[in-house]
Scaffold this active site. Structure first.
Site, PDB file in Angstrom:
ATOM      1  N   ASP A 141      71.774  35.156  54.187  1.00  0.00           N
ATOM      2  CA  ASP A 141      71.251  35.340  52.834  1.00  0.00           C
ATOM      3  C   ASP A 141      72.334  34.942  51.836  1.00  0.00           C
ATOM      4  O   ASP A 141      73.434  35.501  51.847  1.00  0.00           O
ATOM      5  CB  ASP A 141      70.866  36.803  52.633  1.00  0.00           C
ATOM      6  CG  ASP A 141      70.024  37.019  51.384  1.00  0.00           C
ATOM      7  OD1 ASP A 141      70.268  36.305  50.384  1.00  0.00           O
ATOM      8  OD2 ASP A 141      69.142  37.889  51.392  1.00  0.00           O
ATOM      9  N   PHE A 218      63.638  25.956  57.187  1.00  0.00           N
ATOM     10  CA  PHE A 218      64.464  26.354  56.052  1.00  0.00           C
ATOM     11  C   PHE A 218      65.471  25.260  55.711  1.00  0.00           C
ATOM     12  O   PHE A 218      65.729  24.990  54.542  1.00  0.00           O
ATOM     13  CB  PHE A 218      65.177  27.673  56.356  1.00  0.00           C
ATOM     14  CG  PHE A 218      64.231  28.822  56.586  1.00  0.00           C
ATOM     15  CD1 PHE A 218      63.576  29.419  55.521  1.00  0.00           C
ATOM     16  CD2 PHE A 218      63.981  29.287  57.858  1.00  0.00           C
ATOM     17  CE1 PHE A 218      62.700  30.476  55.724  1.00  0.00           C
ATOM     18  CE2 PHE A 218      63.102  30.340  58.075  1.00  0.00           C
ATOM     19  CZ  PHE A 218      62.464  30.925  57.005  1.00  0.00           C
ATOM     20  N   GLU A 219      66.032  24.631  56.737  1.00  0.00           N
ATOM     21  CA  GLU A 219      66.960  23.535  56.479  1.00  0.00           C
ATOM     22  C   GLU A 219      66.222  22.342  55.880  1.00  0.00           C
ATOM     23  O   GLU A 219      66.730  21.678  54.972  1.00  0.00           O
ATOM     24  CB  GLU A 219      67.684  23.135  57.756  1.00  0.00           C
ATOM     25  CG  GLU A 219      68.794  22.125  57.528  1.00  0.00           C
ATOM     26  CD  GLU A 219      69.688  21.933  58.736  1.00  0.00           C
ATOM     27  OE1 GLU A 219      70.564  21.042  58.673  1.00  0.00           O
ATOM     28  OE2 GLU A 219      69.524  22.672  59.720  1.00  0.00           O
TER      29      GLU A 219
END
Length: 237
Positions: A141, A218-219
């Site tokens: 995060d 996410f990447e």
């Protein structure tokens, strides 16, 4: 004083995660009910002292710890790709752990165990010095707001703790798509005397992106939003 003799102070008063909802899909619930009792432990319920990984895995093999396994996409693939290593995933998000159990079932993985709770507590209380071959922290995060930077996981105390638990030559591998966090990671890891940057001679000290690290959604999102992904690979000296 050697790393084996060091007492790592515990000054951490904030945690790097937030508790999210625990509602699970039918498939996640099935995987949890079927496999958690065998392949998972809550850190808060572990007996005092070092984790008996040899007994849990049924063998003594190089041990890889992934901190913050999320939904387990990367974790499952990497465990399947390296059957000669034992893999531990620590995560606070119950549906994510359940999803990882489902992925492990689908891939037929037997070299992966899961832990639920605070990775700092796990490292401090349940691992001795020079135990781990590798620690991975992929896309933690970022806590992008400046007032929240104190919540970021990669801080000097955490990195010192990780370094003390790595075997000589063991690796701390970090990855993030947030520029300011990457810079913080680099500063903190470079300042840790028990680590050295394997890619110090490369521009900025950043490691080339390893081909073996799976590209997650996410990447891909980071790339689509114009954020560069940085990998950092440091070695225990």
């Amino acid at each position: 004083m050697s790393a084996s003799d060091q007492q790592i102070p515990h000054r951490r008063t904030v945690v790097s995660y937030v508790q999210r909802g625990e509602r699970m899909t039918t498939g996640q619930q099935r995987a949890w009910d079927r496999y958690w009792g065998e392949f998972g432990h809550d850190i808060s319920e572990l007996p005092e002292g070092p984790l008996d990984t040899t007994g849990w895995f049924g063998r003594a093999a190089p041990l890889v710890l992934e901190v913050g396994s999320g939904m387990g996409e990367t974790t499952a693939q990497l465990a399947a790709a390296r059957p000669e290593h034992d893999h531990l995933a620590v995560e606070v998000y119950k549906p994510g752990l359940a999803q990882l159990l489902a992925r492990a079932e689908n891939l037929g993985i037997d070299n992966l165990r899961l832990l639920r709770g605070d990775a700092t507590v796990l490292l401090r209380e349940h691992f001795t010095a020079e135990t781990l071959s590798e620690v991975r922290v992929f896309f933690p995060d970022p806590w992008p707001k400046k007032r929240h930077h104190k919540r970021r996981l990669v801080q000097p105390d955490f990195v010192a703790l990780v370094a003390s638990r790595l075997r000589p030559g063991g690796v701390l591998h970090l990855a993030t798509d947030w520029e300011s966090y990457a810079e913080q990671m680099m500063e903190v890891c470079t300042a840790e005397p028990n680590l050295r940057n394997r890619w110090a001679d490369f521009p900025g000290g950043w490691a080339p992106r390893p081909e073996w690290r799976p590209v997650t959604k996410f990447e891909n999102r980071a790339h689509s939003e114009g954020r560069e992904v940085h990998d950092l690979i440091f070695e225990r000296v």
